[in-house]
Design an enzyme around this catalytic site. Sequence first.
Site, PDB file in Angstrom:
ATOM      1  N   CYS A 148       3.152  -2.339  -5.773  1.00  0.00           N
ATOM      2  CA  CYS A 148       3.541  -1.273  -4.842  1.00  0.00           C
ATOM      3  C   CYS A 148       4.741  -0.467  -5.357  1.00  0.00           C
ATOM      4  O   CYS A 148       4.587   0.331  -6.274  1.00  0.00           O
ATOM      5  CB  CYS A 148       3.750  -1.852  -3.448  1.00  0.00           C
ATOM      6  N   HIS A 152      -0.123  -5.651  -2.277  1.00  0.00           N
ATOM      7  CA  HIS A 152       0.807  -6.787  -2.361  1.00  0.00           C
ATOM      8  C   HIS A 152       0.085  -8.135  -2.400  1.00  0.00           C
ATOM      9  O   HIS A 152      -0.003  -8.796  -1.360  1.00  0.00           O
ATOM     10  CB  HIS A 152       1.698  -6.811  -1.116  1.00  0.00           C
ATOM     11  N   GLU A 190       1.294 -10.772  -3.363  1.00  0.00           N
ATOM     12  CA  GLU A 190       2.308 -11.783  -3.027  1.00  0.00           C
ATOM     13  C   GLU A 190       2.419 -12.029  -1.530  1.00  0.00           C
ATOM     14  O   GLU A 190       3.058 -12.980  -1.095  1.00  0.00           O
ATOM     15  CB  GLU A 190       3.677 -11.374  -3.612  1.00  0.00           C
TER      16      GLU A 190
END
Length: 198
Positions: free
Chosen positions: A76, A178, A180
């Site tokens: 991002c 994302h 993560e």
Amino acid sequence: MQIGVLALQGDFLEHSEMLDSLGVKVSTVRLPRDLDSIDGLILPGGESTTISKLLETSGLKEALLSRTDLPVFGTCAGLILMSRSIVDGRDDQFSFGYLDVEVRRNGFGRQIRSFEADIDVEGVSPPPMKAVFIRAPVITGVDGGVEVLGRVVYDFGDRGESVPVVVRQGSYLASAFHPELTSDSRLHRYFLEAVVEA
Ligand code: GLN
């Protein structure tokens, strides 16, 4: 192998936890000397203008510009920082130009602050991969040396478009979303393989 996570601003903790879960040695990067011991670097999501300023004041911008051998994975805001050019970016906003792509900040629209999509990513199997987009950049241009590993079909209102959302150029990897923030660590694992290759 040791992977550094840029920890100036943004969701660096989530990246560190994901790498931890893969059994990798992780360290935070806040100062130029933190680069000495790492074999790869993650640029997290967050606010790219803020991160760009902090890169400058911390001395990390200069230090990173002279470590051209270091594999980098950005998500991002991290993708924005890795791009060659930023459309509608602030004049003083810096980017490393690791990837020959052009991005538009918040390009999926401010009002739609976030969405999720199931996408196919080359090198991540079996599909799909759940992709979480939060005020994400849109990749508006891709040069020849860049491999597009994943796309999302997005309805911009006036048109539907298949937009690149995972790109790779040599040992530079980035996603507009994302990973993560999910429990799917396969793109991180893919990056670790690129670090080993490098
Ligand atoms: N909109 C942010 C920027 O332009 C990126 C958002 C994110 O990383 N989730 O920097």
